[in-house]
Structure formats: C-alpha cells, structure tokens
Design a protein around this motif. Structure first.
Motif, short mmCIF file in Angstrom:
data_model
loop_
_atom_site.label_atom_id
_atom_site.label_comp_id
_atom_site.label_asym_id
_atom_site.label_seq_id
_atom_site.Cartn_x
_atom_site.Cartn_y
_atom_site.Cartn_z
N ALA A 48 0.84 -1.20 0.00
CA ALA A 48 0.00 0.00 0.00
C ALA A 48 0.87 1.24 0.00
CB ALA A 48 -0.92 0.02 1.22
N THR A 49 0.34 2.31 -0.59
CA THR A 49 1.04 3.59 -0.58
C THR A 49 0.07 4.72 -0.26
OG1 THR A 49 0.70 3.91 -2.95
CG2 THR A 49 2.77 2.89 -2.27
N ILE A 50 0.65 5.82 0.24
CA ILE A 50 -0.12 7.04 0.45
C ILE A 50 0.77 8.21 0.04
CG2 ILE A 50 0.53 7.13 2.90
CD1 ILE A 50 -2.27 8.41 3.40
N SER A 61 -4.38 -7.92 -3.75
CA SER A 61 -4.52 -8.97 -2.74
C SER A 61 -4.95 -8.46 -1.37
CB SER A 61 -3.20 -9.74 -2.60
OG SER A 61 -2.15 -8.85 -2.22
N VAL A 62 -4.83 -7.14 -1.13
CA VAL A 62 -5.18 -6.60 0.19
C VAL A 62 -6.31 -5.58 0.13
CG1 VAL A 62 -2.80 -6.96 0.94
CG2 VAL A 62 -3.53 -4.68 0.20
N LYS A 63 -6.80 -5.27 -1.06
CA LYS A 63 -7.88 -4.28 -1.19
C LYS A 63 -9.10 -4.71 -0.38
CE LYS A 63 -6.85 -2.22 -5.70
NZ LYS A 63 -7.24 -2.13 -7.12
N ARG A 65 -9.23 -5.00 2.76
CA ARG A 65 -8.83 -5.58 4.06
C ARG A 65 -7.82 -4.71 4.78
NH1 ARG A 65 -6.09 -10.21 4.24
NH2 ARG A 65 -5.09 -9.96 2.19
N PHE A 66 -6.94 -4.06 4.04
CA PHE A 66 -5.88 -3.23 4.63
C PHE A 66 -6.18 -1.76 4.37
CE2 PHE A 66 -2.09 -6.44 4.37
CZ PHE A 66 -2.88 -7.40 5.00
N ALA A 67 -5.70 -0.91 5.27
CA ALA A 67 -5.85 0.53 5.10
C ALA A 67 -4.57 1.23 5.57
CB ALA A 67 -7.04 1.04 5.89
N ILE A 68 -4.03 2.06 4.69
CA ILE A 68 -2.85 2.84 5.03
C ILE A 68 -3.30 4.24 5.44
CG2 ILE A 68 -2.45 3.57 2.64
CD1 ILE A 68 0.57 3.40 3.24
N SER A 69 -2.64 4.79 6.43
CA SER A 69 -2.96 6.14 6.89
C SER A 69 -1.70 6.76 7.47
CB SER A 69 -4.08 6.12 7.92
OG SER A 69 -3.69 5.40 9.08
N ARG A 70 -1.78 8.03 7.79
CA ARG A 70 -0.62 8.70 8.34
C ARG A 70 -1.08 9.74 9.36
NH1 ARG A 70 0.58 12.52 3.06
NH2 ARG A 70 -1.25 13.84 3.37
N ASP A 71 -0.20 10.05 10.28
CA ASP A 71 -0.42 11.10 11.25
C ASP A 71 0.81 12.00 11.18
OD1 ASP A 71 -0.59 12.75 13.49
OD2 ASP A 71 -1.61 11.20 14.67
N ASN A 72 0.68 13.11 10.49
CA ASN A 72 1.84 13.98 10.29
C ASN A 72 2.33 14.58 11.60
OD1 ASN A 72 1.91 13.49 7.55
ND2 ASN A 72 0.66 15.28 7.05
N ALA A 73 1.41 14.81 12.53
CA ALA A 73 1.81 15.39 13.82
C ALA A 73 2.70 14.42 14.60
CB ALA A 73 0.57 15.73 14.63
N LYS A 74 2.51 13.13 14.36
CA LYS A 74 3.31 12.11 15.04
C LYS A 74 4.41 11.55 14.17
CE LYS A 74 -0.39 10.62 18.15
NZ LYS A 74 -1.22 9.48 18.63
N ASN A 75 4.54 12.05 12.94
CA ASN A 75 5.54 11.53 12.00
C ASN A 75 5.45 10.01 11.90
OD1 ASN A 75 6.47 14.12 11.61
ND2 ASN A 75 8.62 13.58 11.83
N THR A 76 4.24 9.53 11.69
CA THR A 76 4.02 8.09 11.67
C THR A 76 3.07 7.71 10.54
OG1 THR A 76 4.31 7.98 14.08
CG2 THR A 76 3.23 6.11 13.04
N MET A 81 -4.46 -3.77 9.27
CA MET A 81 -4.66 -5.02 8.54
C MET A 81 -5.79 -5.81 9.20
SD MET A 81 -0.69 -6.09 7.83
CE MET A 81 -0.38 -6.45 9.54
N ASN A 82 -6.85 -6.02 8.46
CA ASN A 82 -8.00 -6.77 8.95
C ASN A 82 -8.20 -8.03 8.12
OD1 ASN A 82 -8.57 -4.63 10.79
ND2 ASN A 82 -9.74 -3.56 9.20
N SER A 83 -8.99 -8.94 8.66
CA SER A 83 -9.30 -10.19 7.95
C SER A 83 -8.02 -10.85 7.43
CB SER A 83 -10.27 -9.93 6.79
OG SER A 83 -11.46 -9.33 7.25
N LEU A 84 -7.06 -10.97 8.30
CA LEU A 84 -5.76 -11.49 7.88
C LEU A 84 -5.86 -12.95 7.47
CD1 LEU A 84 -3.59 -9.65 10.51
CD2 LEU A 84 -3.19 -9.61 8.05
N LYS A 85 -5.04 -13.29 6.48
CA LYS A 85 -4.99 -14.64 5.93
C LYS A 85 -3.58 -15.21 6.10
CE LYS A 85 -8.19 -13.21 2.25
NZ LYS A 85 -8.40 -13.12 0.77
N PRO A 86 -3.44 -16.51 6.09
CA PRO A 86 -2.10 -17.10 6.20
C PRO A 86 -1.14 -16.58 5.11
CG PRO A 86 -3.74 -18.78 6.59
CD PRO A 86 -4.49 -17.55 6.17
#
Length: 114
Positions: A48-50, A61-63, A65-76, A81-86
């Motif tokens: 994933a990218t942002i 393969s992750v659409k 189920r996964f979500a990318i996000s950022r918190d600029n105030a925390k530099n993070t 990741m949900n519904s994880l698979k093996p």
C-alpha cells in the motif's frame, strides 16, 4: 534518518494487526509513504502507498482488508490489517520516498497462523 517499524506479531486467521512506522523525515520533503512485504522465498512486493496529498493505492490482494494512513503530527504512517490470511505472513517494511532518496525501515514480522 530513522524509520522504526513496529506492531507485527502472531495472529490467527481473520484477526487484525496495526503496523506503525515512526520516522524522522521532514513531512514537507515526503512524496510517498508505503508498506511492502516479503514472504520467505519470494520477492518483496508493494502492499500500500499514500502520497503527500493523501491519495492511497493498494495491491489487489489486500484491497478491502488493509488501510494505510498517516499522522503527520506524530511523523508516523500506519497499516491497519483486517481479515488477515495465512498468505499475509511476511516481513513488512515501511518505505518513504522523498525527492532525492528512498528510506526503508527495518521490517516487522507478521505471522498469520492458527
């Protein structure tokens, strides 16, 4: 420049994890932030990218189920990741691209197993 990834672990199929990548890069220099993964015996792949304007993109393969996000105030940057698979089992790496350089985190292991 430091990128510190965390949040990996062992989870059962169907479970969730949230990865975090704390960095020391000036947010105004960042073009793209992303997560990649590498499973044993396989090549590293994009998850994933942002972008700097908040546009996100995901591997098929992750659409949904996964979500990318950022918190600029925390530099993070995060990867929820949900519904994880093996088949999601891999070492996950964060990557930050600026105008002149790519920076990689050290990787965090995600294992999905019952």
């Amino acid at each position: 420049v430091q990128l510190q990834a965390s949040g990996g672990g062992l989870v059962q199929p169907g479970g969730s994890l949230r990865l975090s990548c704390a960095h020391s890069i000036n947010i105004f220099r960042i073009n793209i932030m992303g997560w990649y993964r590498q499973a044993p015996g396989k090549q590293r792949e994009l998850v994933a990218t942002i972008t700097s304007d908040g546009t996100t993109a995901y591997a098929d393969s992750v659409k949904g189920r996964f979500a990318i996000s950022r918190d600029n105030a925390k530099n993070t940057v995060y990867l929820q990741m949900n519904s994880l698979k093996p088949e999601d089992t891999a070492v996950y790496y964060c990557k930050i691209t600026t105008r002149f350089s790519d920076y990689w985190g050290q990787g965090t292991q995600v294992t999905v197993s019952s």
